[in-house]
Design a protein around this motif. Structure first.
Motif, PDB file in Angstrom:
ATOM      1  N   GLY A 217       0.809  -1.209   0.000  1.00 30.48           N
ATOM      2  CA  GLY A 217       0.000   0.000   0.000  1.00 30.48           C
ATOM      3  C   GLY A 217       0.842   1.259   0.000  1.00 30.48           C
ATOM      4  O   GLY A 217       0.523   2.250  -0.674  1.00 30.48           O
TER       5      GLY A 217
ATOM      6  N   GLN B 282       2.310   1.828  -3.430  1.00 31.78           N
ATOM      7  CA  GLN B 282       1.342   2.412  -4.356  1.00 31.78           C
ATOM      8  C   GLN B 282       1.139   3.900  -4.062  1.00 31.78           C
ATOM      9  O   GLN B 282       0.902   4.688  -4.985  1.00 31.78           O
ATOM     10  CB  GLN B 282       0.012   1.649  -4.302  1.00 31.78           C
TER      11      GLN B 282
ATOM     12  N   THR C 274      -5.355  -1.358  -7.574  1.00 31.37           N
ATOM     13  CA  THR C 274      -5.559  -2.104  -6.326  1.00 31.37           C
ATOM     14  C   THR C 274      -5.361  -3.605  -6.518  1.00 31.37           C
ATOM     15  O   THR C 274      -5.590  -4.393  -5.605  1.00 31.37           O
ATOM     16  CB  THR C 274      -6.977  -1.849  -5.767  1.00 31.37           C
TER      17      THR C 274
ATOM     18  N   LEU D 214      -3.076  -5.471  -3.975  1.00 30.49           N
ATOM     19  CA  LEU D 214      -3.182  -5.015  -2.595  1.00 30.49           C
ATOM     20  C   LEU D 214      -4.261  -5.786  -1.839  1.00 30.49           C
ATOM     21  O   LEU D 214      -5.240  -6.254  -2.425  1.00 30.49           O
ATOM     22  CB  LEU D 214      -3.525  -3.511  -2.564  1.00 30.49           C
TER      23      LEU D 214
ATOM     24  N   SER E  20      -5.618  -2.031   2.231  1.00 29.76           N
ATOM     25  CA  SER E  20      -4.749  -1.132   1.465  1.00 29.76           C
ATOM     26  C   SER E  20      -5.450  -0.652   0.207  1.00 29.76           C
ATOM     27  O   SER E  20      -5.329   0.512  -0.181  1.00 29.76           O
ATOM     28  CB  SER E  20      -3.445  -1.849   1.094  1.00 29.76           C
ATOM     29  N   GLY E  21      -6.193  -1.550  -0.430  1.00 29.35           N
ATOM     30  CA  GLY E  21      -6.936  -1.168  -1.627  1.00 29.35           C
ATOM     31  C   GLY E  21      -7.953  -0.081  -1.344  1.00 29.35           C
ATOM     32  O   GLY E  21      -8.104   0.862  -2.128  1.00 29.35           O
TER      33      GLY E  21
ATOM     34  N   ILE F 178      -6.159   3.223  -0.989  1.00 32.43           N
ATOM     35  CA  ILE F 178      -5.773   3.777  -2.294  1.00 32.43           C
ATOM     36  C   ILE F 178      -6.991   4.362  -3.004  1.00 32.43           C
ATOM     37  O   ILE F 178      -6.922   5.440  -3.608  1.00 32.43           O
ATOM     38  CB  ILE F 178      -5.089   2.692  -3.160  1.00 32.43           C
TER      39      ILE F 178
ATOM     40  N   THR G  27      -9.845  -1.054 -14.413  1.00 29.41           N
ATOM     41  CA  THR G  27      -9.994  -1.889 -13.217  1.00 29.41           C
ATOM     42  C   THR G  27     -10.939  -3.071 -13.423  1.00 29.41           C
ATOM     43  O   THR G  27     -11.886  -3.002 -14.204  1.00 29.41           O
ATOM     44  CB  THR G  27     -10.480  -1.036 -12.022  1.00 29.41           C
TER      45      THR G  27
ATOM     46  N   ASP H 208     -11.937  -4.215 -10.417  1.00 28.11           N
ATOM     47  CA  ASP H 208     -12.431  -4.121  -9.043  1.00 28.11           C
ATOM     48  C   ASP H 208     -13.775  -3.376  -9.014  1.00 28.11           C
ATOM     49  O   ASP H 208     -13.809  -2.160  -9.202  1.00 28.11           O
ATOM     50  CB  ASP H 208     -11.384  -3.389  -8.195  1.00 28.11           C
TER      51      ASP H 208
ATOM     52  N   LEU I 238     -13.858  -0.311  -6.711  1.00 27.63           N
ATOM     53  CA  LEU I 238     -13.176   0.877  -7.230  1.00 27.63           C
ATOM     54  C   LEU I 238     -14.011   1.537  -8.319  1.00 27.63           C
ATOM     55  O   LEU I 238     -14.151   2.763  -8.355  1.00 27.63           O
ATOM     56  CB  LEU I 238     -11.796   0.490  -7.761  1.00 27.63           C
TER      57      LEU I 238
END
Length: 231
Positions: A150, A153, A174, A177, A181-182, A185, A203, A205, A208
């Motif tokens: 993290g 990043q 991310t 991570l 941590s993600g 970020i 992404t 994710d 996100l």
């Protein structure tokens, strides 16, 4: 082009010619991104996301079509011109951080400014300021090997802002991570967006993507959906 349009793509195509077969990775992309947007680009593997990222970040050029970045025509420029545009207009954040392991966090953040012709005094002051902004003011002298994922990043994000670019382009930021941590970020990206930064995030994710102001879905080399995000 409207003054607030940072990215303008029209009928952008990318064909990879292996000699035996031609693969059309992008099949006519039309995409405008306005200043201050936080755009998530999503899609399955093989959809064309990575190719689109390479074109947006001036890491490659289109086979045909128009791409203007900050009002500057990027199509058809030389490799040297492309590198200069990239350093001046685009800040990168990668899944694997892409930090130099044997130099400090501060020196990593200074690297784009070194190529950008900033003085040593300017570089040091700007790098320290940016690292402090991402919560690493006490880690200026630490090398990447002495930092968590993290934290690395965060260094990469600070580095991406070094030249005050038109856009910050993040590729699966991310992806390597843990969830905590993600989330940290993602919060930094959200803060940057609220401060007026233009962000384009590639992404897988969903968490996100939900933070973005706009979500662009890519499939089979085409944009299949473009809608407001939850932000």
């Amino acid at each position: 082009m409207a003054n607030d349009t940072i990215i303008k793509m029209a009928e952008v195509r990318k064909v990879y010619d292996t000699g035996k077969v031609k693969v059309e990775a992008l099949k006519g992309i039309d995409l405008d991104v306005k200043k201050g947007e936080m755009v998530a680009i999503v899609g399955p593997s093989g959809s064309g996301k990575s190719t689109l990222m390479n074109l947006l970040g001036c890491l490659d050029t289109a086979s045909s079509g128009v791409y203007e970045l900050g009002g500057e025509n990027v199509a058809g420029v030389s490799r040297d011109q492309l590198a200069e545009i990239r350093n001046r207009r685009v800040g990168f954040v990668f899944q694997n951080f892409n930090l130099l392991p044997h130099i400090s966090a501060q020196e990593n953040v200074e690297m784009p400014m070194l190529f950008g012709g900033k003085s040593p005094k300017e570089r040091r002051a700007r790098a320290a300021e940016l690292l402090t902004r991402v919560g690493l003011g006490e880690r200026l002298d630490h090398k990447p090997t002495e930092l968590s994922g993290g934290q690395m990043q965060r260094v990469a994000i600070a580095r991406s802002l070094a030249m005050d670019p038109d856009i910050v382009l993040a590729d699966e930021p991310t992806g390597n991570l843990d969830s905590t941590s993600g989330s940290d970020i993602m919060s930094i990206f959200t803060d940057l967006w609220k401060q007026g930064r233009t962000l384009v995030i590639i992404t897988h994710d969903p968490a996100l993507a939900k933070r973005a102001s706009r979500v662009v879905e890519v499939r089979d080399g085409r944009i299949t959906a473009d809608h407001a995000g939850a932000a």
